[in-house]
Motif scaffolding. Structure first.
Motif, PDB file in Angstrom:
ATOM      1  N   ALA A  18       0.838  -1.209   0.000  1.00 50.75           N
ATOM      2  CA  ALA A  18       0.000   0.000   0.000  1.00 50.75           C
ATOM      3  C   ALA A  18       0.868   1.252   0.000  1.00 50.75           C
ATOM      4  CB  ALA A  18      -0.942  -0.010   1.205  1.00 50.75           C
ATOM      5  N   ASN A  19       1.986   1.218   0.753  1.00 53.99           N
ATOM      6  CA  ASN A  19       2.909   2.362   0.762  1.00 53.99           C
ATOM      7  C   ASN A  19       3.547   2.576  -0.603  1.00 53.99           C
ATOM      8  OD1 ASN A  19       2.490   1.932   3.650  1.00 53.99           O
ATOM      9  ND2 ASN A  19       4.210   3.330   3.921  1.00 53.99           N
ATOM     10  N   TRP A  20       3.991   1.474  -1.225  1.00 54.71           N
ATOM     11  CA  TRP A  20       4.641   1.580  -2.531  1.00 54.71           C
ATOM     12  C   TRP A  20       3.664   2.120  -3.574  1.00 54.71           C
ATOM     13  CZ3 TRP A  20       9.777   0.433  -3.968  1.00 54.71           C
ATOM     14  CH2 TRP A  20      10.583   0.020  -2.906  1.00 54.71           C
ATOM     15  N   HIS A  21       2.430   1.623  -3.549  1.00 52.92           N
ATOM     16  CA  HIS A  21       1.428   2.102  -4.499  1.00 52.92           C
ATOM     17  C   HIS A  21       1.113   3.583  -4.255  1.00 52.92           C
ATOM     18  CE1 HIS A  21      -0.126  -2.289  -5.027  1.00 52.92           C
ATOM     19  NE2 HIS A  21       0.901  -2.020  -5.801  1.00 52.92           N
ATOM     20  N   PHE A  22       1.072   3.981  -2.978  1.00 52.03           N
ATOM     21  CA  PHE A  22       0.813   5.379  -2.631  1.00 52.03           C
ATOM     22  C   PHE A  22       1.910   6.293  -3.184  1.00 52.03           C
ATOM     23  CE2 PHE A  22       1.691   8.686   0.712  1.00 52.03           C
ATOM     24  CZ  PHE A  22       0.682   9.563   0.322  1.00 52.03           C
ATOM     25  N   ILE A  23       3.162   5.880  -3.009  1.00 49.68           N
ATOM     26  CA  ILE A  23       4.286   6.683  -3.507  1.00 49.68           C
ATOM     27  C   ILE A  23       4.251   6.778  -5.026  1.00 49.68           C
ATOM     28  CG2 ILE A  23       6.808   6.719  -3.759  1.00 49.68           C
ATOM     29  CD1 ILE A  23       6.961   5.529  -0.918  1.00 49.68           C
ATOM     30  N   GLU A  24       4.035   5.640  -5.688  1.00 46.09           N
ATOM     31  CA  GLU A  24       4.033   5.649  -7.146  1.00 46.09           C
ATOM     32  C   GLU A  24       2.851   6.447  -7.701  1.00 46.09           C
ATOM     33  OE1 GLU A  24       4.697   2.573 -10.888  1.00 46.09           O
ATOM     34  OE2 GLU A  24       4.452   1.775  -8.864  1.00 46.09           O
ATOM     35  N   LYS A  25       1.685   6.285  -7.105  1.00 44.16           N
ATOM     36  CA  LYS A  25       0.509   7.022  -7.570  1.00 44.16           C
ATOM     37  C   LYS A  25       0.688   8.529  -7.361  1.00 44.16           C
ATOM     38  CE  LYS A  25      -4.519   7.404  -7.002  1.00 44.16           C
ATOM     39  NZ  LYS A  25      -5.702   6.982  -6.226  1.00 44.16           N
ATOM     40  N   THR A  26       1.252   8.909  -6.210  1.00 42.36           N
ATOM     41  CA  THR A  26       1.498  10.320  -5.944  1.00 42.36           C
ATOM     42  C   THR A  26       2.503  10.897  -6.927  1.00 42.36           C
ATOM     43  OG1 THR A  26       1.046   9.953  -3.587  1.00 42.36           O
ATOM     44  CG2 THR A  26       2.186  11.990  -4.168  1.00 42.36           C
ATOM     45  N   ALA A  27       3.530  10.098  -7.256  1.00 43.40           N
ATOM     46  CA  ALA A  27       4.519  10.533  -8.251  1.00 43.40           C
ATOM     47  C   ALA A  27       3.848  10.787  -9.594  1.00 43.40           C
ATOM     48  CB  ALA A  27       5.619   9.481  -8.386  1.00 43.40           C
ATOM     49  N   GLU A  28       3.053   9.824 -10.036  1.00 44.63           N
ATOM     50  CA  GLU A  28       2.386   9.960 -11.332  1.00 44.63           C
ATOM     51  C   GLU A  28       1.502  11.206 -11.368  1.00 44.63           C
ATOM     52  OE1 GLU A  28      -0.528   7.417 -14.350  1.00 44.63           O
ATOM     53  OE2 GLU A  28      -0.138   6.686 -12.323  1.00 44.63           O
ATOM     54  N   ALA A 315      10.832   4.818   4.670  1.00 45.12           N
ATOM     55  CA  ALA A 315      11.246   4.893   6.074  1.00 45.12           C
ATOM     56  C   ALA A 315      10.636   6.097   6.777  1.00 45.12           C
ATOM     57  CB  ALA A 315      12.774   4.964   6.160  1.00 45.12           C
ATOM     58  N   LEU A 316      10.155   7.071   6.000  1.00 43.04           N
ATOM     59  CA  LEU A 316       9.600   8.295   6.576  1.00 43.04           C
ATOM     60  C   LEU A 316       8.085   8.310   6.603  1.00 43.04           C
ATOM     61  CD1 LEU A 316      11.984  10.820   4.798  1.00 43.04           C
ATOM     62  CD2 LEU A 316      12.000  10.246   7.225  1.00 43.04           C
ATOM     63  N   ILE A 317       7.469   7.346   5.946  1.00 38.50           N
ATOM     64  CA  ILE A 317       6.010   7.344   5.815  1.00 38.50           C
ATOM     65  C   ILE A 317       5.419   6.244   6.701  1.00 38.50           C
ATOM     66  CG2 ILE A 317       4.089   6.998   4.204  1.00 38.50           C
ATOM     67  CD1 ILE A 317       5.945   7.946   1.981  1.00 38.50           C
ATOM     68  N   PRO A 318       4.399   6.547   7.492  1.00 36.13           N
ATOM     69  CA  PRO A 318       3.759   5.514   8.322  1.00 36.13           C
ATOM     70  C   PRO A 318       3.202   4.395   7.445  1.00 36.13           C
ATOM     71  CG  PRO A 318       2.994   7.713   8.930  1.00 36.13           C
ATOM     72  CD  PRO A 318       3.778   7.875   7.665  1.00 36.13           C
ATOM     73  N   LEU A 319       3.203   3.183   7.973  1.00 34.37           N
ATOM     74  CA  LEU A 319       2.695   2.035   7.231  1.00 34.37           C
ATOM     75  C   LEU A 319       1.192   2.190   7.016  1.00 34.37           C
ATOM     76  CD1 LEU A 319       3.634  -0.697   6.033  1.00 34.37           C
ATOM     77  CD2 LEU A 319       2.896  -1.769   8.169  1.00 34.37           C
ATOM     78  N   ILE A 320       0.799   2.149   5.759  1.00 33.86           N
ATOM     79  CA  ILE A 320      -0.609   2.286   5.401  1.00 33.86           C
ATOM     80  C   ILE A 320      -1.290   0.927   5.536  1.00 33.86           C
ATOM     81  CG2 ILE A 320      -2.225   2.884   3.553  1.00 33.86           C
ATOM     82  CD1 ILE A 320       0.018   4.677   2.406  1.00 33.86           C
ATOM     83  N   GLU A 321      -2.457   0.912   6.150  1.00 33.25           N
ATOM     84  CA  GLU A 321      -3.174  -0.346   6.367  1.00 33.25           C
ATOM     85  C   GLU A 321      -3.597  -0.951   5.032  1.00 33.25           C
ATOM     86  OE1 GLU A 321      -7.155  -2.020   8.696  1.00 33.25           O
ATOM     87  OE2 GLU A 321      -6.421   0.016   9.055  1.00 33.25           O
ATOM     88  N   THR A 322      -3.386  -2.248   4.881  1.00 30.78           N
ATOM     89  CA  THR A 322      -3.775  -2.937   3.662  1.00 30.78           C
ATOM     90  C   THR A 322      -5.283  -2.868   3.473  1.00 30.78           C
ATOM     91  OG1 THR A 322      -1.922  -4.477   3.900  1.00 30.78           O
ATOM     92  CG2 THR A 322      -3.694  -5.133   2.417  1.00 30.78           C
ATOM     93  N   LYS A 323      -5.709  -2.539   2.272  1.00 27.75           N
ATOM     94  CA  LYS A 323      -7.130  -2.394   1.992  1.00 27.75           C
ATOM     95  C   LYS A 323      -7.838  -3.743   2.088  1.00 27.75           C
ATOM     96  CE  LYS A 323     -10.354  -0.663  -1.500  1.00 27.75           C
ATOM     97  NZ  LYS A 323     -10.505  -0.107  -2.865  1.00 27.75           N
ATOM     98  N   LYS A 324      -9.011  -3.747   2.730  1.00 30.11           N
ATOM     99  CA  LYS A 324      -9.792  -4.975   2.849  1.00 30.11           C
ATOM    100  C   LYS A 324     -10.638  -5.203   1.600  1.00 30.11           C
ATOM    101  CE  LYS A 324     -10.194  -5.021   7.907  1.00 30.11           C
ATOM    102  NZ  LYS A 324     -11.132  -5.080   9.060  1.00 30.11           N
ATOM    103  N   ILE A 325     -11.098  -6.432   1.423  1.00 28.59           N
ATOM    104  CA  ILE A 325     -11.990  -6.729   0.311  1.00 28.59           C
ATOM    105  C   ILE A 325     -13.426  -6.372   0.692  1.00 28.59           C
ATOM    106  CG2 ILE A 325     -10.531  -8.563  -0.628  1.00 28.59           C
ATOM    107  CD1 ILE A 325     -12.394 -10.609   0.656  1.00 28.59           C
TER     108      ILE A 325
END
Length: 407
Positions: A18-28, A315-325
């Motif tokens: 979720a963190n990686w997707h957040f960073i990439e989406k924000t970049a885009e 390392a600077l961003i809090p862990l984002i909770e994995t989205k539930k189904i």
């Protein structure tokens, strides 16, 4: 024997995605808004690209590249991506488009260095590159873009450091001044610094060796050398950069000893630091590289860019909770559970069922961990054509038909 990931590499686990997707989406979102277009270059390139582009006096080329031979050709896993983007810019004639040409990228890089917090041998970078604009407005734009991106990630405790390395003419006198100040203790410095002394003495200021840094302080190196004396053109460029940054309300600190770790930089260099990372606090580094396109076979083309390490950002961003189904189907009739799950997915919902036909209590226990709602499909529901939907947050239950559920 247990096989583990190679030293210096790290698995990115599902709860981290979720963190990686957040960073990439924000970049885009951030870069596309400024008309930077995504580019993806190969993970490996001709070794010569990095030897010519990055520079044969850098640690990257001398020590850290993963190179291999294939069909009598030397290939290298990319240690950075600017050289690859320049190669693509030339190979596909992207320079024919009206300037500026603006690109961004996201992907893995590879360097054989000592693993430490936020630094791996396989790591990931986000970067931007801008070609064709000589004016300092381009430098200001990429710095502004980096600051905006970091702020959108929630990082506000930042310091922007800037400097100008000038052109080759500006640096000539500075190099001699630096060599004169270092000569008295040169033989006490690390092998790398001794090698750089003749080839590229500016790189000595970027040495990470603790003993060398202690010697710099002991001999008061920084008090014996002034900043680079810029020529009129380079000085004007640097003053315009500061003018633009002031107009954009970007606070900055001038650091006359900032040189960066790659040979291709000219004029502007900068780093953005976070005050939450300890000693390894740089999250973004970049600058202008007006000679690189020409070095790699093109015509003289002004260019500027930067890169950020994604692991350090994480390392600077809090862990984002994995989205539930959306739904978990609880049933002791697997055939009906499979059919209902597939119907839900076809209607655009995320859904899963229990593959082992455990007791309802166990299924509901699992459902509460991974789903927002449970659909109970027991014998009574199947025979009478309805569903029991349980909200797993409030425990409220509702009897409803499938058609009403999806609508």
């Amino acid at each position: 024997m247990n096989i583990k990931a190679p030293k210096g590499t790290k698995d990115i686990l599902p709860n981290e995605m979720a963190n990686w997707h957040f960073i990439e989406k924000t970049a885009e979102e951030t870069f596309e808004k400024a008309n930077f277009k995504e580019i993806r270059t190969p993970i490996f390139e001709d070794t010569n690209l990095f030897e010519r582009g990055v520079g044969d006096t850098t640690d990257i080329v001398n020590k850290e590249m993963y190179s291999f031979e294939k069909s009598e050709r030397s290939l290298t896993l990319r240690p950075e991506n600017t050289a690859g983007v320049v190669r693509a810019y030339l190979e596909h004639n992207l320079y024919r488009e009206s300037p500026p040409s603006k690109f961004w990228y996201f992907g893995p890089m590879f360097r054989y260095e000592r693993p430490q917090a936020g630094r791996q041998r396989q790591f990931h970078q986000i970067g931007v590159e801008m070609f064709g604009i000589q004016d300092a407005s381009a430098d200001a734009e990429v710095i502004m873009l980096a600051v905006e991106f970091l702020k959108r990630l929630g990082l506000n405790d930042l310091t922007v450091e800037i400097n100008s390395l000038g052109c080759s003419v500006c640096r000539k006198e500075y190099k001699e001044q630096l060599k004169k100040a270092i000569s008295p203790f040169l033989n006490q410095l690390c092998e790398d610094c001794q090698s750089r002394f003749e080839k590229n003495p500016l790189r000595i200021l970027d040495c990470k060796n603790e003993n060398c840094n202690k010697l710099f302080e002991e001999y008061n190196l920084k008090s014996k050398i002034s900043g680079i004396k810029l020529c009129d053109e380079c000085s004007s460029h640097y003053e315009k950069l500061k003018l633009y940054l002031n107009a954009l309300n970007i606070k900055y600190v001038e650091n006359t000893f900032l040189v960066r770790g790659l040979d291709y930089y000219t004029k502007t260099v900068f780093e953005i630091k976070s005050n939450n990372l300890g000693s390894q606090n740089a999250v973004c580094g970049g600058g202008r590289y007006d000679g690189l396109v020409e070095t790699l076979g093109g015509v003289h083309t002004p260019a500027v860019g930067w890169a950020m390490g994604v692991e350090r950002l994480n390392a600077l961003i809090p862990l984002i909770e994995t989205k539930k189904i959306d739904y978990f189907v609880v049933s002791d009739n697997q055939l009906e559970a499979v059919k209902l799950t597939e119907k839900l997915r076809n209607k655009g919902f995320s859904a899963e069922f229990d593959y082992t036909s455990r007791k309802f209590a166990k299924q509901l226990e699992k459902a509460a961990k991974i789903a927002y709602k449970a659909i109970i499909l027991g014998e009574d529901e199947i025979n009478n054509g309805y569903l029991t939907v349980k909200d797993l947050q409030t425990s409220e239950q509702t009897k409803i038909s499938f058609d009403k559920l999806i609508n």
